[in-house]
Design an enzyme around this catalytic site. Structure first.
Site, PDB file in Angstrom:
ATOM      1  N   ARG A 126       0.849  -1.201   0.000  1.00 20.72           N
ATOM      2  CA  ARG A 126       0.000   0.000   0.000  1.00 20.72           C
ATOM      3  C   ARG A 126       0.875   1.239   0.000  1.00 20.72           C
ATOM      4  NH1 ARG A 126      -4.887  -0.329   4.239  1.00 20.72           N
ATOM      5  NH2 ARG A 126      -5.402   1.570   3.097  1.00 20.72           N
ATOM      6  N   CYS A 132      -0.749 -13.101   1.864  1.00 17.27           N
ATOM      7  CA  CYS A 132      -0.580 -12.966   3.315  1.00 17.27           C
ATOM      8  C   CYS A 132      -1.297 -11.743   3.878  1.00 17.27           C
ATOM      9  CB  CYS A 132       0.911 -12.869   3.668  1.00 17.27           C
ATOM     10  SG  CYS A 132       1.877 -14.335   3.282  1.00 17.27           S
ATOM     11  N   ALA A 133      -1.692 -10.813   3.018  1.00 20.66           N
ATOM     12  CA  ALA A 133      -2.344  -9.594   3.489  1.00 20.66           C
ATOM     13  C   ALA A 133      -3.711  -9.921   4.070  1.00 20.66           C
ATOM     14  CB  ALA A 133      -2.483  -8.589   2.350  1.00 20.66           C
ATOM     15  N   ALA A 134      -4.085  -9.196   5.119  1.00 21.11           N
ATOM     16  CA  ALA A 134      -5.381  -9.422   5.760  1.00 21.11           C
ATOM     17  C   ALA A 134      -5.646  -8.316   6.760  1.00 21.11           C
ATOM     18  CB  ALA A 134      -5.406 -10.769   6.478  1.00 21.11           C
ATOM     19  N   ARG A 135      -6.919  -8.168   7.087  1.00 19.82           N
ATOM     20  CA  ARG A 135      -7.256  -7.408   8.293  1.00 19.82           C
ATOM     21  C   ARG A 135      -7.129  -8.403   9.435  1.00 19.82           C
ATOM     22  NH1 ARG A 135     -11.350  -5.659  12.024  1.00 19.82           N
ATOM     23  NH2 ARG A 135     -11.105  -3.436  12.414  1.00 19.82           N
ATOM     24  N   SER A 190      -6.113 -19.118   8.977  1.00 18.46           N
ATOM     25  CA  SER A 190      -5.863 -19.104  10.418  1.00 18.46           C
ATOM     26  C   SER A 190      -6.488 -20.333  11.065  1.00 18.46           C
ATOM     27  CB  SER A 190      -6.469 -17.849  11.042  1.00 18.46           C
ATOM     28  OG  SER A 190      -6.484 -17.930  12.460  1.00 18.46           O
ATOM     29  N   TYR A 211     -13.044 -12.475  13.087  1.00 16.62           N
ATOM     30  CA  TYR A 211     -11.855 -12.745  12.277  1.00 16.62           C
ATOM     31  C   TYR A 211     -11.894 -14.163  11.721  1.00 16.62           C
ATOM     32  CZ  TYR A 211      -6.928 -13.654  11.224  1.00 16.62           C
ATOM     33  OH  TYR A 211      -5.747 -14.024  10.616  1.00 16.62           O
TER      34      TYR A 211
END
Length: 319
Positions: A33, A70-73, A116, A142
């Site tokens: 980003r 691999c990006a995530a909130r 996860s 999540y």
């Protein structure tokens, strides 16, 4: 092989990037980003808007064969969103699906998704570890968002033929680890007595090196296609044992008071720390036999070896 990595500024993503950018088998492109100030000459970087439902990934995906997402909130302790599930869904479900749909359109062969263990649940019974093929029971926003993303990716794979690999790690630790794991190292290093010497739970952990090694294995292994894998160090520890071995790695004695688990849980509930008590006293084990057998994989580093690396980094960078 051209690989696109998302989440390269995160704990796991940064380690994946460091590994792949030095591997001559791969030409790595990392999406950010905000672009980093300096990068390796072997690394190509590109700027994207983030995990949004309208992000245009076509330029970053050009010529890419494998995506490592691999990006995530991520799960946060002090949630400020009025509707956490909606916020998690926007990034982890809608944003992920947008990337995956455009990846399939651009001819990407394989999409590796870092999920996860929270998809499986929050706690296991003694002798009943989670397996990759268990019915998922996510309990928090999540975990729900990660499960929904998995389902969307699996449906996309069935429709488009793009291979999807799902990896569900347990708690990840290693050099640079933050949050509770780092706090425990700080307490031990200062010689703080901890009332955690009588905990007899069992928890699976995964060293950062082991998780990265599995991700790299899933880039090329033919048996990884359209599978779900759990990953751990293949050695489960009680919280008390983890603290003792962590202290040994730090070169410090562990002052652990043998408070009974029922009393510790009661105190935690009175203090409004029920969730923390569950993480310290509850069990969460995973069975990685499928991962080992199907991929002919085993953890690259032992628990003690990984703790030594983690402790060394902590001692070098403590404030």
């Amino acid at each position: 092989m051209r690989v696109l990595l998302t989440g390269a500024s995160g704990f796991v993503g940064a380690a994946v990037q460091a590994h792949l950018q030095d591997d001559p088998r791969f030409a790595l492109r990392s999406a950010y980003r905000q672009l980093p100030v300096s990068v390796s000459p072997r690394l190509q970087v590109c700027q994207v808007a983030g995990l949004e439902s309208d992000t245009d990934w076509r330029v970053p995906l050009e010529g890419v064969e494998v995506v490592i997402h691999c990006a995530a909130r991520v799960h946060v302790m002090n949630e400020r969103e009025a509707d956490p599930l909606a916020a998690f869904r926007r990034a982890n479900v809608q944003g992920t699906l947008r990337l995956a749909e455009q990846a399939a359109q651009c001819g990407v062969r394989r999409f590796i998704y870092l999920s996860s263990i929270k998809v499986n649940g929050e706690e296991t019974l003694p002798g009943r570890p989670y397996t990759a093929d268990d019915q998922p029971v996510p309990l928090d926003p999540y975990g729900v968002s990660k499960r929904e993303a998995e389902q969307a990716l699996q449906a996309l794979a069935a429709k488009t033929g793009m291979e999807v690999v799902i990896i569900r790690p347990v708690l990840v630790y290693g050099p640079g680890v933050k949050a509770n794991f780092r706090s425990m190292m700080a307490w031990l290093n200062r010689g703080v007595p901890l009332p955690l010497g009588g905990i007899t739970n069992k928890r699976s952990l995964v060293a950062l090196d082991n998780l990265v090694d599995l991700i790299v294995t899933c880039i090329h292994h033919p048996a990884a296609a359209n599978q779900v894998f759990l990953v751990s160090d293949d050695e489960d520890l009680s919280t008390s044992e983890l603290l003792r071995r962590m202290a040994q790695a730090l070169g410090r004695p562990a002052y652990l008071l043998p408070l009974q688990m029922w009393l510790l849980n009661g105190i935690a509930q009175l203090l409004g720390k029920k969730a923390m008590s569950q993480r310290l006293c509850g069990s969460l084990q995973v069975d990685i036999e499928k991962t080992k057998a199907l991929l002919e994989w085993s953890p690259a580093i032992s628990v003690d070896g990984a703790l030594l690396k983690t402790a060394k980094n902590f001692l070098e960078h403590r404030v």
